[in-house]
Each structure stands twice: as C-alpha cells, then as structure tokens.
Design a protein around this motif. Structure first.
Motif, short mmCIF file in Angstrom:
data_model
loop_
_atom_site.label_atom_id
_atom_site.label_comp_id
_atom_site.label_asym_id
_atom_site.label_seq_id
_atom_site.Cartn_x
_atom_site.Cartn_y
_atom_site.Cartn_z
N ASP A 124 -27.21 3.10 -32.09
CA ASP A 124 -25.68 2.98 -32.15
C ASP A 124 -25.27 3.49 -30.94
OD1 ASP A 124 -23.06 3.45 -32.46
OD2 ASP A 124 -23.20 4.36 -34.50
N LEU A 125 -24.53 2.81 -29.89
CA LEU A 125 -24.13 3.20 -28.50
C LEU A 125 -22.72 3.69 -28.73
CD1 LEU A 125 -25.48 -0.11 -26.74
CD2 LEU A 125 -26.62 2.13 -26.85
N VAL A 131 -20.37 -3.28 -19.87
CA VAL A 131 -21.61 -2.92 -18.89
C VAL A 131 -22.50 -1.75 -19.45
CG1 VAL A 131 -21.76 -1.36 -16.97
CG2 VAL A 131 -19.98 -2.94 -17.08
N ALA A 132 -21.92 -1.00 -20.28
CA ALA A 132 -22.96 -0.08 -21.28
C ALA A 132 -23.81 -0.98 -22.10
CB ALA A 132 -22.19 0.91 -21.93
N LEU A 133 -23.41 -1.77 -22.68
CA LEU A 133 -24.28 -2.77 -23.54
C LEU A 133 -25.31 -3.59 -22.53
CD1 LEU A 133 -25.13 -3.93 -26.13
CD2 LEU A 133 -23.43 -5.56 -25.89
N LEU A 134 -24.94 -3.96 -21.63
CA LEU A 134 -25.62 -4.76 -20.60
C LEU A 134 -26.85 -3.86 -20.23
CD1 LEU A 134 -23.45 -7.14 -18.59
CD2 LEU A 134 -25.22 -7.97 -20.30
N GLN A 135 -26.61 -2.68 -19.88
CA GLN A 135 -27.77 -1.64 -19.46
C GLN A 135 -28.55 -1.18 -20.77
OE1 GLN A 135 -24.96 1.58 -18.21
NE2 GLN A 135 -24.84 1.02 -15.91
N MET A 137 -29.40 -3.20 -22.97
CA MET A 137 -30.12 -4.35 -23.16
C MET A 137 -31.29 -4.60 -22.22
SD MET A 137 -27.64 -7.30 -24.76
CE MET A 137 -26.88 -7.51 -23.28
N GLN A 138 -31.39 -4.11 -20.93
CA GLN A 138 -32.22 -4.27 -19.90
C GLN A 138 -33.65 -3.97 -20.38
OE1 GLN A 138 -31.24 -1.84 -16.38
NE2 GLN A 138 -29.85 -3.29 -15.58
N GLY A 139 -34.43 -5.04 -19.95
CA GLY A 139 -35.65 -5.04 -20.40
C GLY A 139 -36.09 -5.49 -21.75
N HIS A 140 -35.01 -5.91 -22.60
CA HIS A 140 -34.99 -6.36 -23.95
C HIS A 140 -34.43 -7.71 -24.23
CE1 HIS A 140 -36.36 -2.27 -25.19
NE2 HIS A 140 -35.22 -1.63 -24.56
N ILE A 141 -34.02 -8.30 -23.07
CA ILE A 141 -33.49 -9.68 -23.42
C ILE A 141 -34.56 -10.74 -23.33
CG2 ILE A 141 -31.94 -11.58 -22.47
CD1 ILE A 141 -30.15 -9.26 -21.17
N LEU A 142 -34.73 -11.60 -24.61
CA LEU A 142 -35.87 -12.51 -24.47
C LEU A 142 -35.27 -13.90 -24.14
CD1 LEU A 142 -37.10 -11.75 -28.06
CD2 LEU A 142 -38.41 -11.17 -25.84
N ALA A 143 -34.03 -14.25 -24.42
CA ALA A 143 -33.38 -15.49 -24.17
C ALA A 143 -31.74 -15.38 -24.29
CB ALA A 143 -33.95 -16.43 -25.11
#
Length: 156
Positions: A124-125, A131-135, A137-143
């Motif tokens: 829970d962010l 910007v915070a969500l994109l940070q 998600m870094q390293g976790h985006i499959l597609a």
C-alpha cells in the motif's frame, strides 16, 4: 505469441472519447479490457494521462487523470465507472483519488491509457502520485499495453 493488448468498447485506438467519460458528461471511467497478459503477472497498474496540457499547440506538462494499482491478476476488464475490488487508487493531478475525465481547456488533447502487467503485488503506497507509482513498479514491469483516445470540448 499474442501481444498484451488494451482496448475499450467506448472508443477505438486513436478515436474520440465519448462525452460520458469527460467533465462534460458523467465523468465516469471508460470500460477497458485487456488480453494476453504475460505469464507470471501478479497484478496490474493503470495510468491515464494527457501529454498535451494545457494547450496541444504549446504543451507544458503531462496531466494525470487516473492512477490505480494492485488490480488482481485474474481481472481482465474494468466496467465503466468501476474500480475493481482490492485495487488501490493513487492521486490524479487534481490531488484526488480516482478517475477524473478529460476536460481540456483548449484544443483536442490525447489521453494515453497505459496498463502495466507486474510480477508482484505492490505494498500500500498510501495514495501515490504517478511518479511514485512508476518508481515502485521499477524492475517489476513484465509488459505494457497502451490505448490512446482524444477529446475536445464542445464548441471549441
């Protein structure tokens, strides 16, 4: 292999977003559906933004309309105006949670709907910005799947 795809029954890729999904209508999120998520997907995140703010002839910033994450991996669609159970909202550029539809001050704007397939369920962010969500998600985006629609207010 089929590509990860995002679409809407309300508008076609590159087409006009119906008034119901804007500040001139019900301001309800458009129905979205997706297919061919990659193996290993544990959750989805969705960001809708407008790179043409405030004026497409002289854009100055990207305006964020919706940030939502931890959409369950089993979910393959969002009905109009509905956030799925268990999903968490971030904040849009009105500094509010949830969806806020197109409301361009001038001209025809483009609205990018980007769906991310993630290899994790995020913590829970606490109402993250885009910007915070994109940070997170870094390293976790499959597609990533993308759908762009446009909107121009009546009488412009």
């Amino acid at each position: 292999m089929t590509a990860f795809k995002l679409e809407s029954s309300a508008f076609t890729a590159g087409g006009s977003i119906p008034k119901d999904h804007t500040c001139e209508g019900k301001n309800s999120s458009p129905p979205l559906s997706w297919s061919a998520a990659p193996m290993g997907t544990k959750s989805f995140a969705l960001i809708i933004d407008d790179p043409d703010a405030p004026d497409p002839a002289a854009p100055k910033r990207v305006w964020v309309h919706w940030v939502i994450y931890n959409i369950a991996a089993a979910v393959t669609s969002l009905p109009q105006g509905v956030s799925p159970a268990g999903a968490l909202d971030g904040v849009n550029d009105w500094n509010k949670p949830g969806y806020a539809g197109p409301c361009p001050p001038i001209g025809k704007h483009r609205y990018f709907h980007r769906l991310y397939a993630l290899d994790t369920v995020l913590p829970d962010l606490k109402g993250p910005s885009k910007v915070a969500l994109l940070q997170a998600m870094q390293g976790h985006i499959l597609a990533q799947a993308e759908l762009m629609g446009s909107y121009q207010k009546s009488g412009q």
